[in-house]
Structure formats: structure tokens, C-alpha cells
Write a protein that holds these residues in place. Structure first.
Motif, PDB file in Angstrom:
ATOM      1  N   SER A   1      25.541 -51.527  29.930  1.00  0.00           N
ATOM      2  CA  SER A   1      25.936 -52.704  30.711  1.00  0.00           C
ATOM      3  C   SER A   1      26.608 -53.764  29.851  1.00  0.00           C
ATOM      4  O   SER A   1      27.325 -54.633  30.371  1.00  0.00           O
ATOM      5  CB  SER A   1      24.713 -53.301  31.403  1.00  0.00           C
ATOM      6  N   LEU A   2      26.385 -53.717  28.550  1.00  0.00           N
ATOM      7  CA  LEU A   2      27.012 -54.669  27.631  1.00  0.00           C
ATOM      8  C   LEU A   2      28.271 -54.107  26.990  1.00  0.00           C
ATOM      9  O   LEU A   2      28.824 -54.699  26.058  1.00  0.00           O
ATOM     10  CB  LEU A   2      26.011 -55.083  26.539  1.00  0.00           C
ATOM     11  N   GLY A   3      28.712 -52.934  27.469  1.00  0.00           N
ATOM     12  CA  GLY A   3      29.978 -52.367  27.007  1.00  0.00           C
ATOM     13  C   GLY A   3      29.872 -51.481  25.796  1.00  0.00           C
ATOM     14  O   GLY A   3      30.906 -51.092  25.223  1.00  0.00           O
ATOM     15  N   ALA A   4      28.666 -51.124  25.358  1.00  0.00           N
ATOM     16  CA  ALA A   4      28.484 -50.240  24.206  1.00  0.00           C
ATOM     17  C   ALA A   4      28.128 -48.840  24.691  1.00  0.00           C
ATOM     18  O   ALA A   4      27.824 -48.623  25.866  1.00  0.00           O
ATOM     19  CB  ALA A   4      27.394 -50.780  23.288  1.00  0.00           C
ATOM     20  N   ALA A   5      28.171 -47.877  23.768  1.00  0.00           N
ATOM     21  CA  ALA A   5      27.799 -46.505  24.115  1.00  0.00           C
ATOM     22  C   ALA A   5      26.293 -46.420  24.336  1.00  0.00           C
ATOM     23  O   ALA A   5      25.514 -47.192  23.759  1.00  0.00           O
ATOM     24  CB  ALA A   5      28.232 -45.548  23.011  1.00  0.00           C
ATOM     25  N   ALA A   6      25.879 -45.460  25.166  1.00  0.00           N
ATOM     26  CA  ALA A   6      24.450 -45.309  25.462  1.00  0.00           C
ATOM     27  C   ALA A   6      23.643 -44.997  24.214  1.00  0.00           C
ATOM     28  O   ALA A   6      22.487 -45.411  24.085  1.00  0.00           O
ATOM     29  CB  ALA A   6      24.254 -44.212  26.509  1.00  0.00           C
ATOM     30  N   SER A   7      24.235 -44.246  23.267  1.00  0.00           N
ATOM     31  CA  SER A   7      23.513 -43.861  22.058  1.00  0.00           C
ATOM     32  C   SER A   7      23.245 -45.034  21.128  1.00  0.00           C
ATOM     33  O   SER A   7      22.466 -44.917  20.182  1.00  0.00           O
ATOM     34  CB  SER A   7      24.288 -42.779  21.296  1.00  0.00           C
ATOM     35  N   VAL A   8      23.893 -46.190  21.406  1.00  0.00           N
ATOM     36  CA  VAL A   8      23.619 -47.389  20.610  1.00  0.00           C
ATOM     37  C   VAL A   8      22.178 -47.848  20.824  1.00  0.00           C
ATOM     38  O   VAL A   8      21.652 -48.676  20.077  1.00  0.00           O
ATOM     39  CB  VAL A   8      24.633 -48.506  20.953  1.00  0.00           C
ATOM     40  N   CYS A   9      21.519 -47.281  21.843  1.00  0.00           N
ATOM     41  CA  CYS A   9      20.099 -47.612  22.043  1.00  0.00           C
ATOM     42  C   CYS A   9      19.292 -47.266  20.794  1.00  0.00           C
ATOM     43  O   CYS A   9      18.248 -47.879  20.529  1.00  0.00           O
ATOM     44  CB  CYS A   9      19.540 -46.888  23.259  1.00  0.00           C
ATOM     45  N   GLY A  10      19.770 -46.275  20.017  1.00  0.00           N
ATOM     46  CA  GLY A  10      19.109 -45.947  18.749  1.00  0.00           C
ATOM     47  C   GLY A  10      19.135 -47.120  17.792  1.00  0.00           C
ATOM     48  O   GLY A  10      18.154 -47.395  17.092  1.00  0.00           O
ATOM     49  N   VAL A  11      20.260 -47.828  17.763  1.00  0.00           N
ATOM     50  CA  VAL A  11      20.371 -49.017  16.910  1.00  0.00           C
ATOM     51  C   VAL A  11      19.465 -50.127  17.446  1.00  0.00           C
ATOM     52  O   VAL A  11      18.804 -50.832  16.678  1.00  0.00           O
ATOM     53  CB  VAL A  11      21.837 -49.505  16.846  1.00  0.00           C
ATOM     54  N   VAL A  12      19.432 -50.283  18.777  1.00  0.00           N
ATOM     55  CA  VAL A  12      18.585 -51.319  19.386  1.00  0.00           C
ATOM     56  C   VAL A  12      17.122 -51.081  19.023  1.00  0.00           C
ATOM     57  O   VAL A  12      16.404 -52.011  18.628  1.00  0.00           O
ATOM     58  CB  VAL A  12      18.768 -51.326  20.916  1.00  0.00           C
ATOM     59  N   LEU A  13      16.673 -49.828  19.142  1.00  0.00           N
ATOM     60  CA  LEU A  13      15.289 -49.506  18.783  1.00  0.00           C
ATOM     61  C   LEU A  13      15.069 -49.590  17.278  1.00  0.00           C
ATOM     62  O   LEU A  13      14.029 -50.049  16.808  1.00  0.00           O
ATOM     63  CB  LEU A  13      14.940 -48.104  19.283  1.00  0.00           C
ATOM     64  N   GLY A  14      16.055 -49.122  16.510  1.00  0.00           N
ATOM     65  CA  GLY A  14      15.915 -49.092  15.052  1.00  0.00           C
ATOM     66  C   GLY A  14      15.950 -50.464  14.413  1.00  0.00           C
ATOM     67  O   GLY A  14      15.385 -50.667  13.336  1.00  0.00           O
TER      68      GLY A  14
END
Length: 735
Positions: free
Chosen positions: A318-331
Motif C-alpha cells: 500500500s506504500l508503493g514497495a514490493a511485498a517482500s520488503v516486509c522482510g526489511v520491516v520485520l528485520g
């Protein structure tokens, strides 16, 4: 930016001290009535705590230490080769163990003879019951029980001495000696080493005591049913002396129950031979409400960690990033936790309240930023919010509070509470996310499944902060100003505590002289002192190869668990088109397996097999779970994914308990307290594993989402296989 006044409150230091250079502070936990047992190492402690009439039957720790040092000197000058040293030390150790075992058998015979005499009187009593005779017989049984406790204490001290001398030899010459000695002695059918650690025959004595006391109580109550503990195992009578014996037997045999096994997950290291006066100091610091607040902090932080896992990929999209960036969010949270663990551990040397207050404020800010990122349409604000959440991780404070401020008799329950709170938070986080599937606005703020986790946790931390401020009781800390240096006339300088501004000599002249004569021994035994480790470099030097292997195993299991949990939303959406609610329920169910699995392992499996056997089996099961997770050729099904994830996660949970239990036994006692303690090292290893796993998810998803599953599982599998090989290589040193 915080003002100096706020910093002064949080750190508990005057503003002048904040402006001036930082001064290192040392905190001592000794009382002047304690004979300073911990200050002089295991050799001195053994001499002080041993039963004097059995003095000649204890392990000669001092002699063996001198031998180890002498071997080192001879090998350095080439006067002895390695083979001769090993043979000579094996012979010396065999003789020591034989002496202990023969005395053990002799004392068991004495106890058996006493029980036989009491048994005859017991039989006579059945013919002519008499309340006075019943009381006398009960006291006679309890007297044998107290004698048995002395014998178990004798065994425990010798078992600790054997472990310590093996560790000392390994430290000097390499850990291959323990590997060889355990393999040839402990695994032999006529092993005397097993007699020390398994105390064959003690159970029979405990059985006679239990049966006799149960019979007498039944007779005293005039029930006439003559209860047998064998025919009615559900019979609940337990004499206090039997409780003490059971606890002592459990320490020696590693027998566990659910609370003990669960408590090991907290990795709160304890002294092998704790000092009673030290525990008295801890009891004065204990406050139930403060402990409850610590556990609440643990629970809320785990909820905070896992509440975003089901929605992190949708939020980043929803913020325009790739879904796999969730790894960075969690990390990002894990990266910050690497640093927060260190400064919170150091801060807890001074205070417990202030770091918890600071943690709550930072988490309040972090969750607010996380929620505002949606309306600000900023991935940077999102990452900043998670960074703040990681910087607010006070788990090091929670562990230190339990270790330093909870009495020994309650510490296992508190440790189990710490782990239970973590497990419950891990399950409640995704479950709560499942309930937040809504979409509305309050003024300019959007409330949906992505932002509500942040708003809910911010509100929760605000309430916790108020509760903390009102109810937390700061325990008293030892003050460096209360220490003076006492110089004996003919002995070494010794630190002693002072009460009422009067110094009292800790040691008499004769005792100080004895210490001076043994100075070489005690100085060489610095590993066993309570002097805290002052740097990560020193802490690393204290790690033996076996301990490093176990830290690597801990890294592996945390890596595998993070891969399973963090990529679940991506994998299930790609292969099965699961909704956020489906992912939340799946993760919550995984979290709910923690406590039941530990019930089974703690009550049954850990009592049937050695810890090293459970360790290796669990690693193999993690490996099997990872192998079953791969997507190769055939269509990927929900059954395959859920089954393999369950095997991996549950096996990793079992592995964590036995791994941390072994680590607590093998780590140097210097790592039991202080800033750079064993808990911090294990936390750093686990957090680093999470950081690398989350980074792997992001990189793999960037290249191809279709290959995300296999590319993240492959490094996890390689690390798992490496840990199995390392465990096999050091298997016989895990004793």
C-alpha cells in the motif's frame, strides 16, 4: 531531544555525572557474613561447604588443578607428550571417581541398614498401633531422609567438581579430552562415572521412605486402608523431607517437569552451588507486583513483534514497495534489538524501573509512527517506527530482574512465567491482527488492518506505562561506596562489605594465610569467580568450542523459525491465496503449540532420554521439516506447507529448551551475571539469526517471488545440516 533532566531521571545519575566522563561501576553481591565463598572460586567453596567427617572422600579438586597446570608447563617445554598426559590424567580422574563411588555405595548400605531396622519396628507397630510410636517412627524415617539429603549434597558437589575440572582441562588443552573421557567412561556398561551422575540405588531408598511415611500417616489418621504408593500412584501425601530429596535428585539426574523444562527457555543462568546468604539478599529485593510488571512487559513486547506479521506485506504494498520488503520491516526491529539488548543489559546494573519506563516510551513512539506511516504514505516512517520498537526491547531487563531479584525457590516458576508470557504473546499477536479486519477513519487518521496494530499497541503501551509508574517498586542496588579494602596482616587484600560504617574482617589471619598459600590455585581459578565480564571480547574468550557449537545451534533454530514465520504471509498468498485472517489463524495456532509441546517434553521425553540425545534428534527433525517444505515439481499443497511448518516449528521449540539447558551447564559461571551475560550472548545470536533470515526473504523476493520459498529454505537447510555435523563432532562433550 531529551533534556538533561529527563536523562538524569532515566539513568538515576546527577546532571554533573552525565556531563562528566562515565565511570565504570562494579556491583558486588557479597555479604560480610558469607565467608566470601564466591570470591575465591570453586576450590575454596568446596572446602567450606563440604561435610567435615566426609572430607577425605570428596573429589580432590585442588590436586587435579595443580596437575592440569603442571601438565601445561611440561608440554610447553616438551618434557611430556599429549598421549602420556591424557593417560596420566585419566588414571587420576578414575581413582577420584572410584573413591567417590565406593563411599557412595558404603553410605547407601548404612542407610539401607537403618531403614531395615526401622522397617522391623514399623511391622511391629501394625500389630499394636500407638500414636507415640508412630510419631517416633515418622521422625526416624525423616532422620534417614536428612541423611540421604547429605549424601545427595555430597554427590552434587562432586558432580559439579567433575564438570569443572573437565572444562578446565579442555580449556587448557582443547575439548577433545572430555569427548574421549565421556565416550570411554560414561558409555561403558560398568561406568562409574554414571554412578556419580545417575546415582544408581538412591531411588530405592527414596521409595522405602515414601512408602513408610505414607503408611504411617494413614495409620495415624486411623483410616486402616494401609495406602501403598505403588498401588495408588495418585496418592498425594508428600512429606517436606521427600520434597527436598526430590528436588536434590532432580538437580543431579536432570529429571524435569513441565515448569523446569519451560523455565530453561528463559536461559536465566544460576550458580551451581548458590550461597544461602545471597539468596537472602535476593528475597529482600523481591516484589510480586514488580515481577508481574516484568512479565507483562515480556507479553506485550511479543504481541508487538508478531501482530504485524500477517499484514506487513500488504502494508508495504500500500506504500508503493514490493511485498517482500516486509522482510526489511520485520528485520528492522531485530537489527535495533541487537543494540538495545546491550545497553538495556548495562542499564539494568543501575536500575530496573528507569529502563522499563524508557522502553515503554520508545515503544509508544515507535507504534505511533508505524500507524501514521499509512496516512503519510511513507515507507521511511514505517521503518522508523519498527526501528523504535526494536530499540525499546527490554527483554534483557526482564531476564536480569528474574535472575537478580527473584528468590531461588521461585526462580524456576518465574522463568517459566517469562517463557509462557512470551509464548502467549507470540500466539496473541497474530490472533489480535485477525480481529482488526476493519476500515474507518477518525479525523484524519485511517484505521484499517494495516494501521490498527500500531494504534492498539501504542494505547497498550500507554496503559502499561501508567501501571508501571504507579506500581513498580525499584529494588535496592548494592552501592560501591559500601566496599572497603581489607588488608590482612599476612594475607592478600580482600573486598568486604561494610554495615553501619564499621569494617569487619572477612577472614581471620589463619584463613588469610591459607588463602595466600592457595593464592596460585585461586588466581588460576578466575573462571569460577563472580567477577562480571566487562566486554564482549572477554565473554567470547570464555566460550569453549562446545559452547560455540551450542550457540550456533541456537542461531540455526532461530533462523529456521524466523523463515517459517516471517514469510508465511507471502508464501500462503502466492500459493493458496490466503486472506490476512487465514494467515493470522495459522500463526496463532503455531504459537499455541509451544506450551503443550513443552508439557510433553518436560514431563516425559526429557526424563526418558539424555539432553544430548533430544538435542540431536530435534535438529534432525528440524532438518526433515525444512526438506518437506521445498516446492519441487509436484503442485504445492496446503497439507504439505502446514505439515512441514508444524514439524519445523515444534522441533525448533523442543530444541530451544534442551539447547539452552546445555548452554547453562557448559558456560562459564562468570557469564551468569553482569552486562555481558550468557542470556545476552544467546539473545544476540538469536537476534542476528532473525536479521539474516529477514534479509534473505527480502533479497529472494526481489529477484523472484515464485522462487522465494526454495531460495529462503536452502540456506536454512545448509545451516541446519552444518549444526548437526557440529553437534555430532562435539557430542561426547555435551555431558
Amino acid at each position: 531531544m531529551f533534556s538533561l533532566n529527563l536523562l538524569s531521571f532515566l539513568w538515576g545519575l546527577p546532571i554533573e555525572v552525565l556531563i562528566s566522563e562515565r565511570k565504570e561501576r562494579c556491583y558486588y553481591y557479597y555479604q560480610f557474613t558469607d565467608i566470601s565463598l564466591s570470591m575465591v572460586g570453586y576450590g575454596k567453596k568446596l572446602r567450606e561447604l563440604q561435610i567435615q567427617e566426609w572430607k577425605g572422600y570428596y573429589i580432590n579438586y585442588k590436586l587435579m588443578k595443580k596437575k592440569v597446570k603442571r601438565y601445561g608447563e611440561l608440554m610447553e617445554v616438551g618434557a611430556q607428550n599429549r598421549h602420556n598426559v591424557l593417560r596420566d590424567f585419566c588414571m587420576l580422574l578414575d581413582n577420584q571417581i572410584e573413591k567417590i563411588v565406593l563411599f557412595l555405595l558404603e553410605q547407601q548400605g548404612v542407610l539401607a541398614h537403618k531403614l531395615s531396622d526401622i522397617g522391623q519396628e514399623h511391622h511391629t507397630l501394625f500389630q499394636q498401633p500407638n500414636s507415640l510410636n508412630i510419631s517416633e517412627l515418622q521422625e526416624a524415617y525423616r532422620g534417614v531422609g536428612r541423611d540421604l539429603l547429605r549424601l545427595l549434597n555430597f554427590l552434587e558437589m562432586n558432580a559439579v567438581g567433575l564438570r569443572k575440572i573437565l572444562k578446565k582441562f579442555d580449556k587448557r588443552f582443547g575439548y577433545k579430552f572430555t569427548d574421549y573421557y565421556v565416550k570411554t567412561r560414561a558409555n561403558h556398561p560398568y561406568s562409574q562415572l554414571r554412578q556419580v551422575f545417575r546415582h544408581v540405588g538412591i531411588g530405592a531408598v527414596v521409595g522405602v521412605l515414601s512408602h513408610g511415611l505414607a503408611d504411617l500417616q494413614d495409620l495415624q489418621q486411623c483410616q486402616g486402608s494401609y495406602i501403598s504408593i505403588y498401588d495408588q500412584p495418585s496418592y498425594t501425601h508428600q512429606d517436606p523431607v521427600l520434597d527436598s530429596i526430590k528436588e536434590a535428585v532432580g538437580r543431579l539426574s536432570n529429571s524435569t517437569n513441565y515448569l523446569q523444562f519451560l523455565g530453561r527457555h528463559a536461559f536465566i543462568m544460576q550458580e551451581e552451588l548458590p550461597s544461602p546468604s545471597e539468596d537472602h539478599v535476593v528475597e529482600e529485593r523481591y516484589n510480586f507486583m514488580s515481577l508481574l510488571l516484568n512479565l507483562a512487559n515480556t507479553f506485550l513486547y511479543m504481541v508487538n513483534t508478531y501482530i504485524i506479521v500477517p499484514t506487513a506485506d500488504n502494508y508495504t504494498l500500500s506504500l508503493g514497495a514490493a511485498a517482500s520488503v516486509c522482510g526489511v520491516v520485520l528485520g528492522t526491529m531485530a537489527v535495533a534489538q541487537v543494540f538495545s539488548s546491550v545497553y538495556f543489559s548495562a542499564w539494568s546494573n543501575r536500575s530496573y524501573l528507569r529502563p522499563l519506563v524508557f522502553s515503554s516510551i520508545v515503544l509508544l513512539v515507535g507504534n505511533t509512527l508505524y500507524a501514521l506511516a499509512f496516512d503519510m504514505n511513507s515507507i521511511v516512517v514505517l521503518l522508523m517506527g519498527r526501528l523504535f520498537c526494536g530499540l525499546g526491547s527490554a527483554r534483557a531487563v526482564n531476564r536480569r530482574y528474574i535472575s537478580d531479584c527473584v528468590p531461588l525457590k521461585l526462580r524456576m516458576q518465574a522463568s517459566a512465567g517469562f517463557v509462557s508470557a512470551s509464548a502467549l504473546g507470540m500466539a496473541c499477536g497474530p490472533a489480535l491482527a485477525c480481529l482488526l479486519q476493519t476500515n474507518f477513519r477518525i479525523y484524519r487518521f485511517t484505521m484499517n488492518q494495516d494501521t490498527l496494530p500500531g494504534w492498539v499497541m501504542a494505547f497498550a503501551w500507554l496503559l502499561y506505562l501508567l501501571w508501571l509508574w504507579i506500581c513498580f517498586k525499584e529494588p535496592a542496588h548494592d552501592n560501591q561506596g559500601n566496599l572497603v579494602l581489607y588488608q590482612a596482616d599476612t594475607g592478600p587484600a580482600v573486598h568486604v562489605a561494610v554495615e553501619n560504617e564499621h569494617t569487619q574482617p572477612l577472614l581471620t589471619n589463619s584463613e588469610a594465610k591459607e588463602l595466600e598459600e592457595d593464592g596460585e590455585e585461586e588466581n588460576d581459578d578466575s573462571e569460577e569467580t563472580k567477577k562480571p565480564v566487562t566486554s564482549i571480547v572477554v565473554a567470547y574468550k570464555l566460550l569453549t568450542p562446545s559452547v560455540k557449537v551450542q550457540l550456533f545451534v541456537y542461531f540455526m533454530l532461530k533462523y529456521a523459525m524466523e523463515v517459517v514465520l516471517a514469510e508465511s504471509s507471502l508464501i500462503t498468498e502466492y500459493y493458496f491465496i490466503w486472506t490476512t485472517s487465514n494467515v493470522s489463524i495459522f500463526l496463532a495456532c503455531l504459537g499455541l503449540t509451544v506450551l503443550p509441546v513443552n508439557i510433553v517434553v518436560g514431563n516425559y521425553i526429557s526424563n526418558m532420554f539424555e539432553e544430548r540425545q533430544v538435542l540431536l534428534t530435534s535438529e534432525i527433525m528440524v532438518c526433515i521439516g525444512l526438506l518437506l517444505s521445498f516446492h519441487i515439481m509436484i503442485p504445492y499443497t496446503v497439507t504439505q506447507y502446514v505439515g512441514s511448518a508444524l514439524i519445523t516449528f515444534v522441533s525448533a521449540e523442543v530444541l530451544e529448551g534442551v539447547n539452552l539447558s546445555l548452554l547453562s551447564k557448559m558456560m562459564s559461571s562468570r557469564l551468569s551475571r553482569g552486562t555481558f551475560n550468557g542470556g545476552l550472548l544467546s539473545t544476540e545470536a538469536g537476534t542476528l539469526a532473525r536479521v539474516i533470515a529477514d534479509g534473505t526473504i527480502t533479497i529472494s523476493g526481489y529477484f523472484s517471488e515464485s522462487k522465494l520459498l526454495n531460495t529462503t529454505l536452502l540456506p536454512a537447510l545448509l545451516i541446519c545440516i552444518s549444526s548437526i555435523v557440529a553437534t555430532c563432532y562435539s557430542y561426547n562433550s555435551l555431558y
